[in-house]
Design an enzyme around this catalytic site. Structure first.
Site, short mmCIF file in Angstrom:
data_model
loop_
_atom_site.label_atom_id
_atom_site.label_comp_id
_atom_site.label_asym_id
_atom_site.label_seq_id
_atom_site.Cartn_x
_atom_site.Cartn_y
_atom_site.Cartn_z
N PRO A 227 8.73 -59.08 23.85
CA PRO A 227 8.84 -57.83 23.56
C PRO A 227 9.68 -57.02 24.21
O PRO A 227 9.54 -56.72 25.25
CB PRO A 227 7.31 -57.45 23.52
CG PRO A 227 6.95 -58.17 24.69
CD PRO A 227 7.32 -59.46 24.56
N ASP A 403 11.52 -57.37 29.48
CA ASP A 403 10.36 -58.10 28.77
C ASP A 403 9.21 -57.23 29.17
O ASP A 403 8.58 -57.48 30.58
CB ASP A 403 10.17 -59.55 29.28
CG ASP A 403 9.17 -60.33 28.39
OD1 ASP A 403 8.36 -59.67 27.96
OD2 ASP A 403 9.32 -61.55 28.51
N HIS A 404 8.52 -56.73 28.22
CA HIS A 404 7.34 -55.75 28.37
C HIS A 404 6.13 -56.41 28.75
O HIS A 404 5.07 -55.90 29.32
CB HIS A 404 7.06 -54.80 27.37
CG HIS A 404 6.41 -53.62 27.51
ND1 HIS A 404 5.96 -53.33 28.91
CD2 HIS A 404 6.31 -52.38 26.78
CE1 HIS A 404 5.61 -52.12 28.87
NE2 HIS A 404 5.64 -51.54 27.60
N ARG A 405 6.06 -57.90 28.57
CA ARG A 405 4.77 -58.65 29.04
C ARG A 405 4.95 -58.92 30.52
O ARG A 405 3.90 -58.97 30.96
CB ARG A 405 5.30 -60.25 28.43
CG ARG A 405 5.16 -60.20 26.95
CD ARG A 405 5.37 -61.70 26.62
NE ARG A 405 6.54 -62.13 27.05
CZ ARG A 405 7.25 -63.58 26.98
NH1 ARG A 405 6.39 -64.51 26.51
NH2 ARG A 405 8.13 -63.79 27.71
N ILE A 407 7.13 -56.55 32.67
CA ILE A 407 7.81 -55.38 33.35
C ILE A 407 7.08 -54.18 32.40
O ILE A 407 7.17 -54.20 31.42
CB ILE A 407 9.19 -55.45 33.25
CG1 ILE A 407 9.60 -56.72 33.97
CG2 ILE A 407 9.48 -54.30 34.05
CD1 ILE A 407 11.21 -56.89 33.97
#
EC number: 2.3.1.12
Length: 433
Positions: A227, A403-405, A407
């Site tokens: 994401p 990558d929002h998973r 960070i």
């Protein structure tokens, strides 16, 4: 009995590869050294030539299928072909014998030639040669990378090895090959500009090139897996501009072309150290986060064949000048199609420079399995407020995708702020970088 052609070890550390395109089909008559297929590994595409002349009986591996070195990929009716084996399949004993032979008097006779080669040979040179020719070179104590090929597309033949042993280097053959390539390229270009079909809405089609397939696969995989969040910002780089101007001539005196990119590399490395979450890989299937305690920076490069990402390894250990030299060398190799797969492996974070094409902000796609990518735009003169007054200053556009998973937004912005701080005052790179 049909000759079974096995996927050879092409000498670039490739143990398997995807058959991206066949140039032959069952029933085709082929000559020795004709290109059979294109094989893709990472982002390198390699042509696989035929070692024999004959008629194609059966193609055993479909396009898009991954084959391992030693797998039979095509059967050829070649009655006069000698029994051939390829590196990586059933020749372990031959390899051991060759190692012993390399200590024989024959090798000693060639030792003086080899000692000269070592100071002149470009070890990163891509070699086009059949395994049998490589073996012949080894048996005669010749470093095959020192030999110029006279075959099709610069391929090295046994005759080239013999010419080299006799004191020549097949340069004439190589030039002939280059001329042939140029001619064939002109023919392709001519066909590409053929008249459009008639009608109000003419359309033409072409097969997707192997490189474009690899790029598409990587982009789709990244967007489907991670994401993406992209932060966009800008920074006054007047001091950076002045710093580069101050040292540009000094760099030129030692043969270095100093650009802004090495400064960005050093600033990014500093941010990765301060915010190590950006220097990881997120393995959701295994339930693991891989922490990387080294800092290798990929530099996205636009080439005629598509996007390539050579890697500046251990960027934290190198000076601005050293990074500048390496980036320039890798860029030339990328444009000339001479990058090795090893030079495109191991990045922990990547920089994409859209500014060189006049772009500003954008949403760079993460080079999976990395978790962040820094995009840099153009430097443009803009009005800014400084000491209560509106003045013109060079302003650099920055875009950071992550990558929002792995960070969080605040971590991403803090990393961006750190990069901005260092680029705003390049002397801090010496203190903190």
């Amino acid at each position: 009995m049909a000759f079974e052609f096995r996927l050879p070890d092409i000498g670039e550390g490739i143990h398997e590869g995807e058959i991206v395109k066949w140039f032959i089909k069952a029933g085709d008559t082929i000559e020795e050294d004709d290109v059979l297929a294109e094989v893709q590994n990472d982002k390198s595409v390699v042509e696989i030539p035929s070692p024999v002349s004959g008629t194609v009986e059966e193609v055993l591996v479909d396009e898009g299928t991954v084959a391992v070195v030693g797998d039979v990929i095509v059967k050829i009716d070649a009655p006069d072909a000698e029994e051939m084996q390829f590196k990586g399949h059933g020749d372990d004993e031959d390899s051991k014998k060759e190692e012993k032979e390399q200590e024989s008097p024959v090798q000693e006779e060639a030792s003086s030639t080899q000692s000269q080669e070592k100071t002149e040979v470009d070890e990163s040179k891509t070699v086009k040669a059949m395994p049998s020719v490589r073996k012949y070179a080894r048996e005669n104590g010749v470093n095959i990378k020192a030999v110029n090929g006279s075959g099709k597309n610069g391929r090295i033949t046994k005759e080239d090895i013999d010419a080299y042993l006799n004191g020549g280097s097949s340069e004439e053959g190589s030039n002939t090959s280059a001329a042939s390539e140029s001619t064939s390229s002109d023919v392709v270009n001519a066909s590409a500009t053929q008249a459009l079909p008639e009608g109000d809405f003419p359309e033409t089609t072409e097969k997707i090139p192997a490189m474009r397939k690899a790029i598409a696969k990587a982009m789709v995989n990244s967007k489907h897996t991670a994401p993406h969040v992209t932060l966009m910002d800008e920074i006054d780089v007047q001091e950076l501009w002045d710093h580069r101007k101050k040292f540009k001539e000094i760099a030129a005196e030692q043969g270095t072309k100093l650009t802004f990119l090495p400064y960005v590399v050093k600033a990014l490395v500093s941010a990765l150290k301060k915010y190590p979450a950006l220097n990881t890989s997120f393995n959701e299937e295994a339930g693991e986060v891989v922490h990387k305690h080294y800092w290798n920076i990929g530099i996205a490069a636009d080439t005629d064949k598509g996007l390539l990402v050579p890697v500046v390894k251990h960027a934290d250990r190198k000076s601005i000048f050293e990074i500048s030299d390496e980036i320039n060398e890798l860029a030339v190799k990328a444009r000339d199609g001479k990058l090795t797969s090893e030079e495109m492996k191991g990045a922990t974070c990547t920089i994409s420079n859209i500014g060189s094409a006049g772009g500003q902000w954008f949403t760079p796609v993460i080079n999976h399995p990395e978790v962040a990518i820094l995009g840099i735009g153009r430097i443009a003169q803009k009005p800014i407020v400084k000491d209560g007054e509106i003045v013109a200053a060079p302003v650099l556009a920055l875009s950071l995708s992550f990558d929002h998973r792995q960070i969080d937004g605040a971590t991403g912005q803090n990393a961006m702020n750190h990069i901005k701080r260092l680029l705003n005052n390049p002397e801090l790179l010496l203190m903190e970088g």
